[in-house]
Design a protein around this motif. Structure first.
Motif, short mmCIF file in Angstrom:
data_model
loop_
_atom_site.label_atom_id
_atom_site.label_comp_id
_atom_site.label_asym_id
_atom_site.label_seq_id
_atom_site.Cartn_x
_atom_site.Cartn_y
_atom_site.Cartn_z
N ALA A 189 0.96 9.00 10.24
CA ALA A 189 -0.41 8.49 10.23
C ALA A 189 -0.68 7.76 8.92
N GLY A 190 -0.17 6.56 8.82
CA GLY A 190 -0.36 5.76 7.62
C GLY A 190 0.75 4.75 7.47
N ASN A 191 0.72 4.01 6.38
CA ASN A 191 1.74 3.00 6.11
C ASN A 191 3.11 3.66 6.02
N THR A 192 4.16 2.93 6.37
CA THR A 192 5.46 3.55 6.58
C THR A 192 6.47 3.29 5.47
N ASN A 193 6.12 2.51 4.44
CA ASN A 193 7.12 2.23 3.41
C ASN A 193 7.42 3.44 2.55
N ALA A 194 6.39 4.14 2.08
CA ALA A 194 6.62 5.33 1.26
C ALA A 194 7.41 6.40 2.02
N ILE A 231 0.85 -1.20 0.00
CA ILE A 231 0.00 0.00 0.00
C ILE A 231 0.88 1.24 0.00
N TYR A 232 0.58 2.17 -0.91
CA TYR A 232 1.33 3.42 -0.99
C TYR A 232 0.58 4.49 -0.21
N MET A 233 1.12 4.83 0.94
CA MET A 233 0.49 5.83 1.82
C MET A 233 1.59 6.63 2.50
N ARG A 234 1.50 7.95 2.43
CA ARG A 234 2.58 8.82 2.93
C ARG A 234 2.40 9.26 4.37
N GLY A 235 1.19 9.19 4.89
CA GLY A 235 0.90 9.82 6.16
C GLY A 235 0.28 11.18 5.95
N ASN A 236 0.07 11.89 7.04
CA ASN A 236 -0.57 13.20 6.99
C ASN A 236 0.48 14.30 6.88
N ALA A 237 0.18 15.35 6.15
CA ALA A 237 1.11 16.47 6.02
C ALA A 237 1.51 17.03 7.38
N ALA A 238 0.56 17.01 8.32
CA ALA A 238 0.85 17.55 9.65
C ALA A 238 1.88 16.71 10.40
N ASP A 239 2.04 15.44 10.03
CA ASP A 239 3.06 14.60 10.68
C ASP A 239 4.45 15.21 10.51
N TYR A 240 4.73 15.64 9.30
CA TYR A 240 6.06 16.16 8.99
C TYR A 240 6.26 17.56 9.56
N ASP A 241 5.18 18.34 9.59
CA ASP A 241 5.27 19.63 10.26
C ASP A 241 5.56 19.45 11.75
N GLN A 242 5.02 18.39 12.32
CA GLN A 242 5.31 18.09 13.72
C GLN A 242 6.80 17.74 13.91
N ILE A 274 -18.64 8.50 5.68
CA ILE A 274 -17.23 8.83 5.40
C ILE A 274 -17.15 9.36 3.97
N PRO A 275 -16.73 10.60 3.77
CA PRO A 275 -16.74 11.17 2.42
C PRO A 275 -15.71 10.51 1.51
N PHE A 276 -15.98 10.51 0.22
CA PHE A 276 -15.06 9.94 -0.76
C PHE A 276 -13.83 10.82 -0.91
N ASN A 277 -12.68 10.20 -0.98
CA ASN A 277 -11.42 10.90 -1.19
C ASN A 277 -10.69 10.23 -2.35
N PRO A 278 -10.49 10.91 -3.46
CA PRO A 278 -9.85 10.27 -4.61
C PRO A 278 -8.35 10.04 -4.43
N ASP A 279 -7.74 10.68 -3.42
CA ASP A 279 -6.29 10.58 -3.27
C ASP A 279 -5.89 10.81 -1.82
N PHE A 280 -5.54 9.72 -1.12
CA PHE A 280 -5.11 9.85 0.27
C PHE A 280 -3.80 10.63 0.40
N ASN A 281 -3.04 10.73 -0.67
CA ASN A 281 -1.73 11.38 -0.65
C ASN A 281 -1.76 12.73 -1.38
N GLY A 282 -2.94 13.32 -1.47
CA GLY A 282 -3.09 14.57 -2.17
C GLY A 282 -3.38 15.74 -1.24
N ALA A 283 -4.39 16.52 -1.60
CA ALA A 283 -4.68 17.76 -0.86
C ALA A 283 -5.15 17.49 0.56
N LYS A 284 -5.81 16.36 0.79
CA LYS A 284 -6.25 16.02 2.14
C LYS A 284 -6.18 14.50 2.30
N GLN A 285 -6.13 14.06 3.55
CA GLN A 285 -6.01 12.63 3.82
C GLN A 285 -7.34 12.00 4.21
#
Length: 545
Positions: free
Chosen positions: A512-517, A95-106, A168-179
């Protein structure tokens, strides 16, 4: 005999393969890449659904086991880790998942300059060759192929609709503008084959004359002259070997292997090293501390139609048919990973970002242990709540001074009451998805935890009995400042010249997500920093980016 290289990278996993490829691109640096496992020739590595086989195969898997967990009724947690070129990227769920943008800001807020989301996004994009093409968030033409699901599976569409009906609203891209939201997972596959870092990065780098790769080479100790790392001891079938590093030794053994090697080399908590009879090079209490992992449980359901992948386990005819479709047509259930749909949800509406991930799978299992993955003998699905922000912190320590022994792993899951509250909320949200109108006539029964498990106390008991590690260990050589930090923001080990750690162990807080990416991103960024520092050494007036 001993040879000298500019860089020695120990561990050809998700990070090590990236480093070996990037550091040899220019032809200026001579690199030695060591891997304790073998070559990635096992055919099950390359079949997406083959991870059910490699999950328990000791030829490509370390098959670690944690110490008994106090809050989990004394159970141990099985820890499959890749022992092969590509490391865990060769045996994971893709699974390709980056986590939340706020993770890196933290991470940046903790004092790690250059690790905020805006600073790491270019490295995610640099790595990517996304099937959807390039945009503000994604790259095209990079080594790592990121693909959509191979088909619009009927069960996947039903499960996605169920999430939306559950609010739960549809999200076309977990790694895009919002998670936040629900959607289809993308995977690290190419042409319906696994695309590990060995395939993505190492394959193109292997022919380079400035890269030496040695497999079945187990690193046993970093060598020092004073407070500078100068080389590495390792074992092969031919016996003990030594290699020298003219510039740096780079440790990329993962959240378990990296702290283990540092401790074997005299870097770690002084009292622990003394107990092991290891000479202390530097007292570093943070080495092996701060272990973090996501925690999850499974809600499983028997369904009335044969839409799941369980038949691949209990039906020989289904296995033969699926195998033939994959071999001759590169299609069918073996071409995907079985985890088609996911959802990122807040357990409490007052939270700023999701703290639960739901892996919604087209199979259901009785057990997933070191003995194997055992599916139910009937069609089934799973809805698995994963806690993304656990408060528990564990340790990795030496079990004994033998460098070939497995490390001692302690998670300390569910020590904090808040972690259990989130898991209970996760089970209730999973049941909300299962109770949606679209699944009402498909689901026959909840096989686990079962309808008799209803109150918070009953759910908590079930979580303690069945909950497991989500296999995302990080943090054991944490980046930062202060007495518990192991590396600085350039991933150099504090107080030791010529030594870096580059892998998931440097994360100060789990994403907040898979850790490989994220691990691949860390290695891409580290490769740039290493080469910048090399230029700075040659030309002190050069400006580091």
């Amino acid at each position: 005999m001993a040879d000298t290289y500019d860089y020695i990278v120990t561990g050809a996993g998700s990070a090590g393969c990236v480093l070996a490829a990037r550091l040899t691109e220019s032809g200026r640096h001579r690199v030695l890449l060591l891997e304790a496992g073998g070559k990635d020739t096992n055919p099950w590595i390359h079949v997406p659904m083959g991870y059910a086989k490699t999950f328990v195969d000791p030829r490509v898997n370390w098959k670690f086991e944690s110490e008994p967990e106090q809050q989990l009724n004394g159970r141990t947690m099985y820890q499959p880790r890749g022992k092969v070129l590509g490391g865990t990227s060769s045996i994971n769920g893709m699974i390709y998942m980056r986590g939340n943008a706020a993770d890196y800001d933290q991470w940046r807020q903790l004092g790690n300059q250059g690790w905020d989301y805006d600073s790491v996004l270019p490295y995610f994009r640099k790595a990517e060759d996304n099937e959807r093409g390039a945009d503000d968030y994604h790259g095209s033409g990079g080594p790592l192929r990121v693909s959509n699901q191979p088909y619009e599976w009927e069960i996947a569409k039903l499960l996605l609709t169920a999430c939306q009906q559950a609010g739960i609203p549809f999200n076309p891209d977990f790694n895009g503008a919002k998670q936040e939201g629900c959607g289809y997972y993308q995977t690290t596959t190419k042409d319906r084959r696994r695309w590990s870092t060995a395939a993505a990065y190492l394959r193109m780098a292997k022919p380079r004359p400035n890269l030496t790769i040695i497999t079945n080479a187990h690193a046993t100790r970093v060598l020092f002259q004073g407070s500078r790392a100068t080389g590495l001891e390792f074992r092969t079938q031919a016996g003990p070997q030594v290699a020298h590093a003219g510039r740096e030794v780079i440790v990329s053994g993962g959240a378990y292997g990296s702290p283990q090697l540092l401790q074997l080399s005299g870097l770690g908590p002084a009292s622990h090293l003394a107990d092991m009879g290891i000479e202390v090079v530097r007292d570093m209490p943070g080495v092996g501390a701060n272990l973090q992992d996501h925690f999850n449980t499974f809600c499983t359901y028997r369904i009335s139609r044969n839409l799941s992948l369980n038949a691949l386990h209990y039906s020989l005819s289904h296995r033969l048919a699926a195998g033939a479709r994959y071999v001759f047509l590169r299609s069918g259930p073996m071409s995907g990973n079985g985890m088609y749909v996911g959802a990122m949800v807040r357990s409490d509406a007052r939270l700023e970002r999701p703290d639960l991930q739901f892996n919604i799978s087209a199979w259901s299992t009785i057990d997933r242990t070191a003995s194997g993955i055992v599916s139910h003998p009937f069609p089934g699905i799973s809805i698995s709540p994963v806690h993304l922000a656990p408060q528990g912190r564990g340790t990795v320590r030496l079990r004994n001074p033998d460098p070939l022994a497995a490390p001692e792993i302690r998670f300390n899951f569910l020590r904090d009451d808040s972690d259990m509250r989130v898991m209970i909320a996760g089970v209730r949200i999973a049941r909300g998805i299962a109770g949606s109108n679209v699944l009402k006539h498909l689901i026959v029964e909840e096989t686990a935890p079962g309808t008799a498990t209803e109150s918070d106390e009953e759910i908590a008991r079930d979580v303690r009995q069945r909950g497991v590690s989500n296999l995302h260990p990080v943090g054991t050589c944490a980046m930062g400042q202060g007495p518990m930090a192991v590396v600085d923001p350039r991933l150099s080990v504090h107080g030791i010249a010529g030594l870096r750690v580059v892998d998931a162990s440097i994360m100060p807080v789990i994403v907040a997500g898979n850790t490989n990416a994220p691990t691949i991103m860390i290695a891409e960024k580290a490769a740039d920093m290493i080469q910048q520092d090399a230029k700075q050494t040659l030309n002190p007036r050069a400006t580091s980016a």
